[in-house]
Design a protein around this motif. Structure first.
Motif, mmCIF file in Angstrom:
data_model
loop_
_atom_site.group_PDB
_atom_site.id
_atom_site.type_symbol
_atom_site.label_atom_id
_atom_site.label_comp_id
_atom_site.label_asym_id
_atom_site.label_seq_id
_atom_site.Cartn_x
_atom_site.Cartn_y
_atom_site.Cartn_z
ATOM 1 N N PHE A 45 0.835 -1.200 0.000
ATOM 2 C CA PHE A 45 0.000 0.000 0.000
ATOM 3 C C PHE A 45 0.878 1.261 0.000
ATOM 4 O O PHE A 45 0.949 1.997 0.987
ATOM 5 C CB PHE A 45 -0.914 -0.070 1.222
ATOM 6 C CG PHE A 45 -2.029 0.945 1.263
ATOM 7 C CD1 PHE A 45 -2.127 1.973 0.343
ATOM 8 C CD2 PHE A 45 -3.007 0.866 2.254
ATOM 9 C CE1 PHE A 45 -3.144 2.898 0.388
ATOM 10 C CE2 PHE A 45 -4.035 1.789 2.319
ATOM 11 C CZ PHE A 45 -4.099 2.803 1.391
ATOM 12 N N HIS A 46 1.567 1.486 -1.128
ATOM 13 C CA HIS A 46 2.413 2.669 -1.272
ATOM 14 C C HIS A 46 2.777 2.822 -2.741
ATOM 15 O O HIS A 46 2.700 1.857 -3.498
ATOM 16 C CB HIS A 46 3.693 2.536 -0.415
ATOM 17 C CG HIS A 46 4.330 1.194 -0.562
ATOM 18 N ND1 HIS A 46 4.242 0.194 0.385
ATOM 19 C CD2 HIS A 46 5.033 0.653 -1.576
ATOM 20 C CE1 HIS A 46 4.865 -0.878 -0.042
ATOM 21 N NE2 HIS A 46 5.356 -0.629 -1.228
ATOM 22 N N GLY A 72 3.193 0.550 11.090
ATOM 23 C CA GLY A 72 2.103 0.837 10.142
ATOM 24 C C GLY A 72 2.100 -0.235 9.067
ATOM 25 O O GLY A 72 2.197 0.044 7.880
ATOM 26 N N ASP A 94 -0.042 -1.905 13.678
ATOM 27 C CA ASP A 94 -0.891 -0.965 12.938
ATOM 28 C C ASP A 94 -2.009 -0.474 13.847
ATOM 29 O O ASP A 94 -2.485 -1.200 14.728
ATOM 30 C CB ASP A 94 -1.491 -1.632 11.697
ATOM 31 C CG ASP A 94 -1.917 -0.610 10.660
ATOM 32 O OD1 ASP A 94 -1.183 -0.404 9.680
ATOM 33 O OD2 ASP A 94 -2.993 0.018 10.843
ATOM 34 N N ALA A 123 2.009 3.865 16.663
ATOM 35 C CA ALA A 123 3.444 4.090 16.459
ATOM 36 C C ALA A 123 4.031 5.049 17.495
ATOM 37 O O ALA A 123 5.233 5.038 17.745
ATOM 38 C CB ALA A 123 3.664 4.658 15.054
ATOM 39 N N GLN A 139 6.747 2.422 5.785
ATOM 40 C CA GLN A 139 6.461 2.910 4.425
ATOM 41 C C GLN A 139 5.101 3.604 4.409
ATOM 42 O O GLN A 139 4.075 2.994 4.747
ATOM 43 C CB GLN A 139 6.411 1.732 3.443
ATOM 44 C CG GLN A 139 7.754 1.087 3.165
ATOM 45 C CD GLN A 139 7.578 -0.184 2.337
ATOM 46 O OE1 GLN A 139 7.036 -1.157 2.820
ATOM 47 N NE2 GLN A 139 8.045 -0.159 1.103
HETATM 48 C C1 LIG Z 1 -0.798 3.837 3.373
HETATM 49 S S1 LIG Z 1 -0.904 2.549 4.535
HETATM 50 C C2 LIG Z 1 0.693 1.775 4.357
HETATM 51 C C3 LIG Z 1 0.701 0.343 4.837
HETATM 52 C C4 LIG Z 1 2.026 -0.392 4.689
HETATM 53 N N1 LIG Z 1 3.093 0.306 5.364
HETATM 54 C C5 LIG Z 1 2.375 -0.577 3.228
HETATM 55 O O1 LIG Z 1 3.202 0.188 2.736
HETATM 56 O O2 LIG Z 1 1.829 -1.490 2.595
HETATM 57 C C6 LIG Z 1 -0.717 3.441 6.072
HETATM 58 C C7 LIG Z 1 -0.894 2.560 7.286
HETATM 59 O O3 LIG Z 1 -0.407 3.251 8.437
HETATM 60 C C8 LIG Z 1 -1.268 2.979 9.526
HETATM 61 N N2 LIG Z 1 -1.067 4.063 10.514
HETATM 62 C C9 LIG Z 1 -1.304 5.385 10.368
HETATM 63 N N3 LIG Z 1 -0.990 6.033 11.501
HETATM 64 C C10 LIG Z 1 -0.527 5.122 12.386
HETATM 65 C C11 LIG Z 1 -0.051 5.173 13.721
HETATM 66 N N4 LIG Z 1 0.011 6.310 14.416
HETATM 67 N N5 LIG Z 1 0.350 4.021 14.301
HETATM 68 C C12 LIG Z 1 0.294 2.833 13.650
HETATM 69 N N6 LIG Z 1 -0.163 2.720 12.379
HETATM 70 C C13 LIG Z 1 -0.571 3.845 11.747
HETATM 71 C C14 LIG Z 1 -2.639 2.936 8.888
HETATM 72 O O4 LIG Z 1 -3.590 2.276 9.705
HETATM 73 C C15 LIG Z 1 -2.339 2.187 7.594
HETATM 74 O O5 LIG Z 1 -2.429 0.803 7.747
#
Ligand SMILES: C[S@@+](CC[C@H](N)C(=O)[O-])C[C@H]1O[C@@H](n2cnc3c(N)ncnc32)[C@H](O)[C@@H]1O
Length: 277
Positions: A45-46, A72, A94, A123, A139
């Motif tokens: 998801f990027h 995340g 996440d 996070a 990411q």
């Molecule tokens: C665009 S997606 C990217 C997912 C993964 N890193 C990838 O590249 O396939 C963003 C992710 O970050 C998570 N996220 C956003 N803010 C966060 C936080 N403060 N702590 C943990 N996860 C978080 C969201 O729930 C989501 O699953």
């Protein structure tokens, strides 16, 4: 609603695991081993998908046996790639319980449950002891996090000395306000991009030392243009995609993302930093 609740709401994912199962069934993938290539349009998801993960892992020099934290972790594509390619163990965290559930399900289907684990956590408050991990990875997550000092401080805390943090993030390109919606936010309320300089300063404030810093903006634009050009062929080849997760406005979000990159309102940075020994 606070920022955390707004971000959870943005990524929604109601009954995500059940919907992923149904989509797999509909695509004739209801049983058997799921490969990275089949899942990549859904679980990477990027911008630049699996290619971005391959590049970041090489830059970070992940090693066999490493204990890696994926911050995340989303649907788990990057963590499964790291675990299967580098024979390391990856712990994903996440904010979104639906994503955690779907990541666990997809890892079972990919036969990787021994090497990956996922838990729901923020996070900004990592549920791990000091110096637990050999490497950390994130990411396309920090753009949802306003408090970068706390984010990088938390990651620094859980990394062992000499451990690396691998980052692939959207940065502020400097050419003005973003076009919304974008995949990480439907408005400016929960989008917190930093310029490269501000991000570097935030990392250095916590004690990180830069190993490498690569601008991936041009590569990201080229990848998106190629995907758009091949869209019909891609759609028939890839039975799964992120519309399933983000809903029908994901097309508009993706188009704005590319427009923001082309107009230098946003950029893509691949960064590796190290906690000094
Ligand atoms: C665009 S997606 C990217 C997912 C993964 N890193 C990838 O590249 O396939 C963003 C992710 O970050 C998570 N996220 C956003 N803010 C966060 C936080 N403060 N702590 C943990 N996860 C978080 C969201 O729930 C989501 O699953």
């Amino acid at each position: 609603m606070n920022d955390t609740e707004k971000i959870r709401e943005h990524y929604q994912g109601d009954n995500l695991r059940a919907r992923v199962e149904a989509a797999l069934e509909a695509a004739g993938l209801g049983s058997g081993h799921l490969s990275q290539t089949v899942l990549a349009p859904l679980d990477q998801f990027h911008m630049r998908g699996l290619a971005a993960t391959v590049d970041l892992a090489a830059a970070a020099a992940i090693k066999s046996g490493d204990k890696v934290l994926d911050i995340g972790s989303g649907l788990g594509g990057p963590s499964r790639y790291l675990a299967s390619t580098y024979n390391c163990h990856v712990q994903g965290i996440d904010l979104n319980a639906e994503f955690v559930d779907a990541a666990i399900f997809l890892s079972e289907r990919a036969g990787l449950t021994e090497k990956v684990a996922y838990t729901c956590a923020n996070a900004l408050s990592l549920p791990f002891k000091l110096q637990t991990f050999d490497a950390a990875w994130t990411q396309h997550v920090a753009m949802n996090i306003a408090d970068r000092d706390s984010l990088y401080a938390e990651i620094f805390r859980v990394l062992r000395p000499g451990g690396r943090l691998a980052i692939y993030d959207v940065v502020d390109g400097g050419a003005g306000a973003l076009h919304f919606p974008v995949p990480w936010s439907r408005s400016s309320e929960t989008s917190f991009l930093l310029t490269n300089i501000a991000m570097l300063e935030a990392l250095e404030r916590q004690g990180f030392r830069v190993v490498s810093w690569v601008d991936q903006t041009t590569a990201g634009i080229a990848w998106a243009i190629e995907r758009a050009r091949a869209s019909d062929a891609v759609r028939s080849r890839d039975p799964l995609d992120l519309n399933l997760v983000m809903g029908t406005d994901f097309g508009a979000m993706s188009q704005n993302f590319v427009k923001n990159l082309v107009e230098s309102r946003a950029g893509l940075s691949q960064v590796v930093v190290e906690r000094p020994t």
